[in-house]
Design a protein around this motif. Structure first.
Motif, short mmCIF file in Angstrom:
data_model
loop_
_atom_site.label_atom_id
_atom_site.label_comp_id
_atom_site.label_asym_id
_atom_site.label_seq_id
_atom_site.Cartn_x
_atom_site.Cartn_y
_atom_site.Cartn_z
N ILE A 209 -8.45 6.01 -1.94
CA ILE A 209 -8.17 4.51 -1.77
C ILE A 209 -8.98 3.74 -2.81
O ILE A 209 -8.39 2.74 -3.27
N LEU A 210 -10.30 4.04 -2.94
CA LEU A 210 -11.09 3.55 -3.87
C LEU A 210 -10.82 3.64 -5.42
O LEU A 210 -10.96 2.98 -6.30
N ARG A 211 -10.27 5.01 -5.67
CA ARG A 211 -9.82 5.30 -6.74
C ARG A 211 -8.80 4.11 -7.21
O ARG A 211 -8.62 3.71 -8.49
N LYS A 212 -7.63 4.19 -6.25
CA LYS A 212 -6.55 3.01 -6.59
C LYS A 212 -7.24 1.74 -6.86
O LYS A 212 -6.81 0.91 -7.77
N GLN A 213 -8.10 1.34 -6.24
CA GLN A 213 -8.63 -0.08 -6.29
C GLN A 213 -9.45 -0.06 -7.95
O GLN A 213 -9.29 -1.12 -8.63
N ILE A 214 -10.21 1.00 -8.20
CA ILE A 214 -11.01 0.99 -9.29
C ILE A 214 -9.84 0.89 -10.48
O ILE A 214 -10.01 0.17 -11.68
N ILE A 215 -8.75 1.84 -10.48
CA ILE A 215 -7.76 1.69 -11.60
C ILE A 215 -7.26 0.40 -11.61
O ILE A 215 -6.89 -0.27 -12.69
N ALA A 216 -6.88 -0.38 -10.63
CA ALA A 216 -6.18 -1.64 -10.45
C ALA A 216 -7.40 -2.70 -11.41
O ALA A 216 -6.67 -3.49 -12.18
N ILE A 217 -8.27 -2.74 -10.74
CA ILE A 217 -9.58 -3.57 -11.47
C ILE A 217 -9.57 -3.35 -13.16
O ILE A 217 -9.65 -4.25 -13.85
N ILE A 244 -18.91 8.08 -8.91
CA ILE A 244 -18.23 8.74 -7.90
C ILE A 244 -17.88 7.49 -6.92
O ILE A 244 -18.59 6.71 -6.84
N THR A 245 -16.44 7.67 -6.69
CA THR A 245 -15.94 6.50 -5.68
C THR A 245 -15.43 6.96 -4.48
O THR A 245 -14.65 7.97 -4.26
N ASN A 246 -15.93 6.40 -3.47
CA ASN A 246 -15.30 6.46 -2.14
C ASN A 246 -15.00 5.21 -1.20
O ASN A 246 -16.03 4.49 -1.51
N VAL A 247 -14.51 5.13 -0.10
CA VAL A 247 -14.10 3.94 0.64
C VAL A 247 -15.40 3.43 1.18
O VAL A 247 -15.83 2.14 1.32
N ILE A 248 -16.50 4.26 1.71
CA ILE A 248 -17.64 3.79 2.55
C ILE A 248 -18.49 3.35 1.56
O ILE A 248 -19.32 2.30 1.59
N GLN A 249 -18.78 4.06 0.32
CA GLN A 249 -20.25 3.85 -0.46
C GLN A 249 -19.68 2.96 -1.41
O GLN A 249 -20.46 2.27 -1.95
N GLY A 250 -18.49 2.93 -1.90
CA GLY A 250 -18.10 2.20 -3.02
C GLY A 250 -18.04 2.78 -4.48
O GLY A 250 -17.44 3.82 -4.50
N ILE A 251 -19.09 2.61 -5.19
CA ILE A 251 -19.32 3.24 -6.49
C ILE A 251 -20.63 3.99 -6.36
O ILE A 251 -21.61 3.20 -6.31
N LEU A 274 -15.38 -5.21 -7.56
CA LEU A 274 -14.86 -4.46 -6.35
C LEU A 274 -15.13 -5.44 -5.06
O LEU A 274 -14.41 -5.54 -4.30
N ASN A 275 -16.43 -6.03 -5.09
CA ASN A 275 -16.68 -6.59 -3.76
C ASN A 275 -15.84 -7.82 -3.57
O ASN A 275 -15.63 -8.29 -2.37
N VAL A 276 -15.43 -8.66 -4.75
CA VAL A 276 -14.30 -9.71 -4.73
C VAL A 276 -13.14 -9.15 -4.38
O VAL A 276 -12.54 -9.69 -3.24
N LYS A 277 -12.65 -8.11 -4.55
CA LYS A 277 -11.41 -7.71 -4.23
C LYS A 277 -11.46 -7.30 -2.90
O LYS A 277 -10.42 -7.29 -2.11
N ALA A 278 -12.67 -6.63 -2.33
CA ALA A 278 -12.58 -6.10 -0.78
C ALA A 278 -12.51 -7.44 0.06
O ALA A 278 -12.07 -7.19 1.16
#
Length: 281
Positions: A209-217, A244-251, A274-278
């Protein structure tokens, strides 16, 4: 407190059927979800990944399994014992009902929701020293099944034991072609100048899920070019940054791999976005 098929149970009263297919055959999926300030972060992405994964595994999706129903079940579970203003790590586990051996008698599913409170409502920059290594004892198989969030995570367990025994903070996993696939607990990105690289899904990395967000950003940042291409272990020591990215830690920026140490300038840029997107959804 857990939610078993819509019924709230105290942890000590929760139980699993001894014939549970997730336990016997790994016939199960899960989503690890962050809830902050009464909001499920990236909930639609989690939901649609779960639905797609259930279809791939030929599970029968109940008519009741709507986005709204599962969201309400998560909040029902959290409200029973906690304040929704707190921050939580929620696990939504789905498995096929009891019956059969390798061939299931019933393709319908059951679900369990559990949670724990965590202390970081937003994604923050972790600047403590963080060293990684390759885990080469076993390999992820490239292909579609490896991209799913299934409960077949024995390689991650063994890699985590290896990291602990050798005093590493994390390890990177390889596929059968000896390409870097992901970290033990998330996806991996390499920064080299203006180019940012991450392994493609067909190499066997988790469809994170965070991989997808980072790619979009990154798609909205003209100063960088993202490449979804295979990563050789030799590239790791040539990178300017690893994270490294995951939905709990972020980046999570990596500090050191073998003799190479890394900066974290790009991570700082991405965290703010990422925080703005979240917060926006």
């Amino acid at each position: 407190m857990v939610n078993f098929n819509g019924t709230l149970l105290e942890n000590e009263n929760a139980f699993l059927d001894p014939s549970n297919r997730g336990l016997h055959y790994g016939d199960a999926l899960f989503e690890t979800i962050k809830v902050s300030g009464g909001k499920i972060l990236f909930w639609e992405d989690h939901y649609f990944r779960l639905m797609a994964s259930m279809r791939i595994l030929r599970m029968e999706i109940p008519m009741t399994f709507t986005l709204e129903f599962l969201e309400e079940q998560i909040f029902k579970t959290l409200r029973a014992k906690s304040q929704l203003s707190n921050t939580f790590r929620v696990k939504l586990l789905v498995w096929r009902k009891v019956g059969g051996k390798y061939t299931p008698k019933d393709r319908d599913v059951e679900f369990l929701i559990s949670y724990e409170e965590i202390t970081t409502p937003f994604y923050i920059l972790e600047e403590s020293f963080y060293e990684i290594e390759l885990f080469k004892d076993h390999y992820i198989t490239s292909g579609l099944l490896s991209t799913l969030k299934s409960n077949n995570r024995i390689i991650n367990v063994l890699g985590s034991i290896y990291a602990e025994e050798n005093e590493y903070d994390n390890c990177l996993l390889l596929n059968e072609n000896k390409q870097v696939v992901e970290a033990l607990n998330g996806n991996i990105f390499l920064v080299n100048g203006y180019k940012i690289k991450t392994p493609p899904l067909n190499d066997g990395c988790l469809n994170g899920i965070l991989r997808k967000q980072i790619i979009a950003i990154l798609g909205q940042m003209p100063d960088y070019i993202l490449e979804e291409t295979s990563v050789s272990p030799f590239e790791l020591q040539k990178a300017d940054e690893l994270f490294i990215t995951n939905v709990i830690q972020g980046i999570r920026p990596v500090s050191k791999y073998r003799k190479k140490e890394y900066s974290n300038a790009v991570v700082k840029e991405l965290l703010a976005k990422l925080n703005v997107k979240a917060r926006m959804g």
